[in-house]
Scaffold this motif. Structure first.
Motif, PDB file in Angstrom:
ATOM      1  N   TYR A 126       0.613  -0.816  -0.229  1.00  0.00           N
ATOM      2  CA  TYR A 126       0.284   0.022   0.132  1.00  0.00           C
ATOM      3  C   TYR A 126       0.737   1.163   0.117  1.00  0.00           C
ATOM      4  CZ  TYR A 126      -2.857  -3.653   1.518  1.00  0.00           C
ATOM      5  OH  TYR A 126      -4.702  -4.680   0.971  1.00  0.00           O
ATOM      6  N   TRP A 127       2.262   1.037   0.659  1.00  0.00           N
ATOM      7  CA  TRP A 127       2.624   2.465   0.869  1.00  0.00           C
ATOM      8  C   TRP A 127       3.711   2.778   0.069  1.00  0.00           C
ATOM      9  CZ3 TRP A 127      -0.352   6.158   3.354  1.00  0.00           C
ATOM     10  CH2 TRP A 127      -0.960   5.537   3.859  1.00  0.00           C
ATOM     11  N   SER A 128       4.585   1.531  -0.994  1.00  0.00           N
ATOM     12  CA  SER A 128       5.710   1.789  -1.741  1.00  0.00           C
ATOM     13  C   SER A 128       5.998   2.454  -2.116  1.00  0.00           C
ATOM     14  CB  SER A 128       6.295  -0.042  -1.565  1.00  0.00           C
ATOM     15  OG  SER A 128       5.403  -0.384  -2.109  1.00  0.00           O
ATOM     16  N   GLU A 129       5.390   2.365  -3.659  1.00  0.00           N
ATOM     17  CA  GLU A 129       4.946   2.494  -4.585  1.00  0.00           C
ATOM     18  C   GLU A 129       4.830   4.529  -5.253  1.00  0.00           C
ATOM     19  OE1 GLU A 129       3.431   3.191  -8.862  1.00  0.00           O
ATOM     20  OE2 GLU A 129       2.824   1.777  -7.644  1.00  0.00           O
ATOM     21  N   PHE A 130       4.350   5.018  -3.501  1.00  0.00           N
ATOM     22  CA  PHE A 130       4.597   6.533  -3.357  1.00  0.00           C
ATOM     23  C   PHE A 130       4.839   6.461  -2.043  1.00  0.00           C
ATOM     24  CE2 PHE A 130       1.524   5.920  -6.793  1.00  0.00           C
ATOM     25  CZ  PHE A 130       1.311   6.610  -7.552  1.00  0.00           C
ATOM     26  N   ALA A 131       5.634   5.925  -1.378  1.00  0.00           N
ATOM     27  CA  ALA A 131       6.486   6.158   0.111  1.00  0.00           C
ATOM     28  C   ALA A 131       6.921   8.088   0.004  1.00  0.00           C
ATOM     29  CB  ALA A 131       7.512   5.804  -0.387  1.00  0.00           C
ATOM     30  N   GLU A 132       7.425   8.162  -1.448  1.00  0.00           N
ATOM     31  CA  GLU A 132       8.521   9.365  -0.921  1.00  0.00           C
ATOM     32  C   GLU A 132       7.626  10.379  -0.479  1.00  0.00           C
ATOM     33  OE1 GLU A 132      10.874  12.663  -3.343  1.00  0.00           O
ATOM     34  OE2 GLU A 132      10.864  10.793  -4.289  1.00  0.00           O
ATOM     35  N   GLN A 133       5.670  10.266  -1.346  1.00  0.00           N
ATOM     36  CA  GLN A 133       5.343  11.738  -0.775  1.00  0.00           C
ATOM     37  C   GLN A 133       4.000  10.933   0.309  1.00  0.00           C
ATOM     38  OE1 GLN A 133       5.389   9.726  -4.506  1.00  0.00           O
ATOM     39  NE2 GLN A 133       5.255  10.993  -5.697  1.00  0.00           N
ATOM     40  N   GLY A 134       4.101   9.619   1.224  1.00  0.00           N
ATOM     41  CA  GLY A 134       3.396   9.240   1.757  1.00  0.00           C
ATOM     42  C   GLY A 134       2.048   9.376   1.117  1.00  0.00           C
ATOM     43  N   TRP A 135       1.841   8.243   0.063  1.00  0.00           N
ATOM     44  CA  TRP A 135       0.420   8.711  -0.032  1.00  0.00           C
ATOM     45  C   TRP A 135      -0.064   6.931  -0.069  1.00  0.00           C
ATOM     46  CZ3 TRP A 135       0.893  12.072  -5.193  1.00  0.00           C
ATOM     47  CH2 TRP A 135       1.272  12.477  -4.975  1.00  0.00           C
ATOM     48  N   TYR A 136      -0.984   6.671   0.245  1.00  0.00           N
ATOM     49  CA  TYR A 136      -1.530   5.016   0.019  1.00  0.00           C
ATOM     50  C   TYR A 136      -1.817   5.236  -1.583  1.00  0.00           C
ATOM     51  CZ  TYR A 136      -5.416   1.541   1.074  1.00  0.00           C
ATOM     52  OH  TYR A 136      -5.684   0.380   0.900  1.00  0.00           O
ATOM     53  N   LEU A 137      -1.754   3.626  -1.622  1.00  0.00           N
ATOM     54  CA  LEU A 137      -1.940   3.803  -3.276  1.00  0.00           C
ATOM     55  C   LEU A 137      -3.411   2.362  -3.071  1.00  0.00           C
ATOM     56  CD1 LEU A 137      -1.416   3.466  -6.332  1.00  0.00           C
ATOM     57  CD2 LEU A 137      -0.199   0.849  -5.578  1.00  0.00           C
ATOM     58  N   ALA A 138      -4.093   2.896  -3.521  1.00  0.00           N
ATOM     59  CA  ALA A 138      -5.809   1.937  -3.619  1.00  0.00           C
ATOM     60  C   ALA A 138      -5.734   0.793  -4.475  1.00  0.00           C
ATOM     61  CB  ALA A 138      -6.531   2.934  -4.165  1.00  0.00           C
ATOM     62  N   GLY A 139      -5.418   0.854  -5.557  1.00  0.00           N
ATOM     63  CA  GLY A 139      -4.913  -0.011  -6.215  1.00  0.00           C
ATOM     64  C   GLY A 139      -5.736  -0.080  -7.509  1.00  0.00           C
ATOM     65  N   ASP A 140      -6.375   1.163  -7.998  1.00  0.00           N
ATOM     66  CA  ASP A 140      -7.382   1.139  -8.932  1.00  0.00           C
ATOM     67  C   ASP A 140      -6.706   1.962  -9.699  1.00  0.00           C
ATOM     68  OD1 ASP A 140      -9.276  -0.714  -8.072  1.00  0.00           O
ATOM     69  OD2 ASP A 140     -10.464   0.399  -6.746  1.00  0.00           O
ATOM     70  N   SER A 141      -7.832   1.943 -10.591  1.00  0.00           N
ATOM     71  CA  SER A 141      -7.191   2.680 -11.893  1.00  0.00           C
ATOM     72  C   SER A 141      -9.157   4.267 -11.741  1.00  0.00           C
ATOM     73  CB  SER A 141      -6.852   2.691 -13.598  1.00  0.00           C
ATOM     74  OG  SER A 141      -7.735   1.551 -13.416  1.00  0.00           O
ATOM     75  N   ALA A 142      -8.187   5.397 -11.558  1.00  0.00           N
ATOM     76  CA  ALA A 142      -9.477   6.329 -12.410  1.00  0.00           C
ATOM     77  C   ALA A 142      -9.325   7.289 -13.212  1.00  0.00           C
ATOM     78  CB  ALA A 142      -9.452   6.965 -10.897  1.00  0.00           C
ATOM     79  N   ARG A 143     -10.362   8.201 -13.098  1.00  0.00           N
ATOM     80  CA  ARG A 143      -9.711   9.612 -14.072  1.00  0.00           C
ATOM     81  C   ARG A 143     -11.277  10.834 -13.074  1.00  0.00           C
ATOM     82  NH1 ARG A 143     -13.377   7.231 -18.471  1.00  0.00           N
ATOM     83  NH2 ARG A 143     -11.301   6.443 -18.709  1.00  0.00           N
TER      84      ARG A 143
END
Length: 635
Positions: free
Chosen positions: A489-506
């Motif tokens: 949940y946290w590794s992809e945007f670790a620098e920003q401290g964001w939770y990755l939901a795993g969904d795509s959206a627009r």
């Protein structure tokens, strides 16, 4: 950068009726969101003040070990203090907490006073079995009152529950027992589903051969068939509840706000299921706030969350939040269309349901039977509708709104996850709606759609959905595997401290968010990003199609080719002429790049028991690959 996808149909607006706007708790959602954004911690502290606590918090949020966030640190509470105990000193004690209807038609009703006494008695039973604060309890049951009582009794004594949906296989149950290290399991002899008995105790017996860690099994009697009861291990619920130790008074365990409330297993496309851990304090604040505001839930309402208590939707919005708010809930044991396609509509009319919250897959499944089954019943008691589980395609949204809701009931289309604990992107009753969009984040929630580098995507451009700040009901960890929690949940945007939901959206030009689906469900066809949901919506908008699933099959020339599976409405003929007609229809509705290379007509689709289509199973089958973990598969 994410590549441009197909623009959603943003031109169609649905505005809430004036009478709903006038009575809504939150008259101005934008002002409320702005106030929450200005001081998020003060906002959540204000919401926490509406609940009872044994001891107030020292800090609203401790982020010193992020992403292992801690909320309301130093506070002492128990979710049953707010769900049951505090109501017993008011007139609410005599209000109906639950109306239950079994699939064969039998009914039970529990006031808050009666429910509390049943929970106390079972809490004493559990303590008599040697359970202590912190011990895990696995619950494997159908939709009967005893599952609610069991969950609340576990919470009351401070024993985290792990509810395993009552349709899981013996292997899936054994794996979850082993991971949670549960010594006590609660089940029933069998459950009714579509007129047949689901033999739950037999599955338990088989699972316990693989997980002998369980020392005690409590069995509720429901279907009455002969079952094997192992002496010294298995006990009947009704006998334990009739014993002298099962008194109607029981002390509520004083819990730290961060003490575990439950573990709920959610499966990914790979690897073993993840034990998502939620805690008492922040979870009760967030779930009660979201239910109160999104559905404007009042004491006079009859609320029906048509999920199963075994899923997060059932945990949050059948068991805990409605009780915290003092509402009256309806619980139904069986299948939506049994014994006739109007079962839902008959129960809504008979019980005076005012709010229905269900999954798009149920809506589409009932929609295929046509309007007449709905119109046989007086649904004028309904004032709000809700959708949960996956993006709802606009065609189903409109049918739900116009036919079920009579054109007067706004649809609260909610996006959230097991991990989030409660609604994250959702309208409020005063918000103008667009069919297929969950609108904007709930007040106090920061969400964006970003590219792989973390840049915010422009309107109409697909990206990854991220949550940019912590929230009270967030999962605290993956049980027993903190590194997986970070990695997932946290590794992809670790620098920003964001939770990755795993969904795509627009996002669209109005800032509304359109969730496309899991990142794995976005296809790259000839350089274009296509969401499976938008192609499926195009297919379902054809009068002959009740439900559709789309996958991408690897193709040397185009990267992927689109393959579709369609369930047809009653009476439609699945022939080559319809295949050609559907391809032309998708070309018009979505675009030429989205036209399926192949369309197959099927009777059923592989779904999880919470109603989500398991496209990876279709994809594996189409390629002749191993099907992988099928523990969450409905059939």
């Amino acid at each position: 950068m994410a590549e441009r996808g197909f623009s959603p149909p943003t031109s169609e607006w649905f505005h809430p009726p004036p009478e709903l706007v006038e009575r809504a708790r939150i008259a101005d959602p934008e002002a409320t969101s702005a106030r929450a954004a200005a001081d998020r911690l003060a906002f959540w502290e204000e919401r926490a003040e509406t609940l009872d606590w044994y001891r107030k918090w020292d800090n609203v949020l401790d982020d010193s070990e992020a992403p292992f966030y801690r909320w309301f640190t130093g506070a002492q509470t128990n979710i049953t203090l707010n769900a049951l105990d505090r109501h017993l000193h008011t007139a609410r004690r005599n209000q109906v907490a639950f109306i239950w209807e079994g699939e064969p038609g039998d009914q039970q009703t529990f006031s808050y006073w009666q429910l509390s006494r049943e929970v106390n008695r079972f809490a004493n039973v559990l303590r008599g079995l040697g359970l202590q604060k912190g011990d895990r309890v696995t619950i494997y049951m159908g939709r009967i009152p005893e599952i609610v009582i069991a969950m609340l009794a576990c919470a009351k004594i401070g024993a985290p529950h792990s509810v395993v949906y009552g349709g899981f296989s013996e292997q899936a149950l054994a794996d979850r027992i082993q991971d949670a290290q549960s010594r006590v399991l609660i089940t029933q002899d069998g459950a009714w589903l579509r007129g047949k008995i689901v033999r739950l105790k037999e599955t338990v017996d088989a699972a316990l051969q693989q997980s002998p860690i369980v020392e005690t099994v409590v069995v509720a009697r429901r279907t009455g068939q002969d079952i094997t009861m192992q002496a010294g291990r298995d006990y009947w619920w009704h006998e334990l509840m009739a014993s002298p130790q099962a008194g109607a008074e029981a002390a509520t365990a004083v819990m730290d706000a961060e003490d575990p409330l439950f573990i709920l297993y959610t499966s990914g496309t790979t690897g073993k299921p993840k034990g998502v851990l939620h805690t008492h304090g922040g979870y009760q604040v967030y779930t009660s706030t979201t239910l109160s505001w999104v559905f404007d839930l009042r004491e006079e309402d009859r609320w029906w969350c048509a999920a199963d208590p075994g899923w997060i939707t059932g945990h949050s919005y059948i068991v805990y939040a409605p009780l915290i708010l003092g509402a009256t809930s309806f619980l139904y044991e069986g299948a939506p269309g049994y014994p006739a396609p109007d079962r839902y509509w008959r129960m809504i009319a008979e019980h005076g349901i005012s709010i229905l919250y269900t999954a798009p897959t149920a809506i589409r499944g009932l929609m295929r039977y046509g309007d007449d089954w709905v119109k046989r019943h007086d649904l004028s008691s309904l004032r709000l509708l809700g959708s949960v589980g996956e993006p709802i395609n606009p065609e189903a949204w409109k049918w739900y709104h116009q036919v079920v809701g009579g054109g007067r009931c706004p649809i609260m289309d909610t996006w959230w996850q097991t991990e989030t604990g409660g609604f994250m992107i959702t309208p409020l009753p005063t918000v103008p709606l667009k069919p297929g969009s969950a609108t904007r984040p709930f007040p106090g929630i920061e969400v964006d759609v970003v590219d792989d580098e973390g840049n915010s995507c422009p309107a109409g451009v697909d990206g990854k959905l991220v949550i940019q700040s912590p929230w009270p009901s967030m999962l605290r960890t993956v049980y027993g595997d903190p590194q997986r929690y970070i990695d997932q949940y946290w590794s992809e945007f670790a620098e920003q401290g964001w939770y990755l939901a795993g969904d795509s959206a627009r996002k669209d030009e109005d800032g509304y968010i359109w969730v496309i689906g899991r990142i794995d469900d976005v296809l790259l066809v000839s350089g274009y990003r296509l969401g499976t949901a938008e192609i499926e919506s195009g297919l379902v908008s054809h009068a002959a199609v009740a439900e559709a699933a789309v996958i991408g099959v690897p193709d040397e020339l185009r990267g992927n080719r689109v393959q579709a599976y369609c369930i047809l409405v009653a009476g439609a003929e699945g022939d080559e002429a319809l295949v050609a007609e559907l391809k032309l229809h998708v070309r018009r509705e979505v675009g030429p790049i989205a036209v399926p290379a192949a369309i197959e007509f099927v009777e059923t689709l592989p779904k999880t028991r919470s109603g989500k289509i398991m496209r990876r199973v279709l994809k594996a089958e189409a390629q002749g690959l191993p099907l992988g973990d099928l523990s969450t598969l409905e059939d």
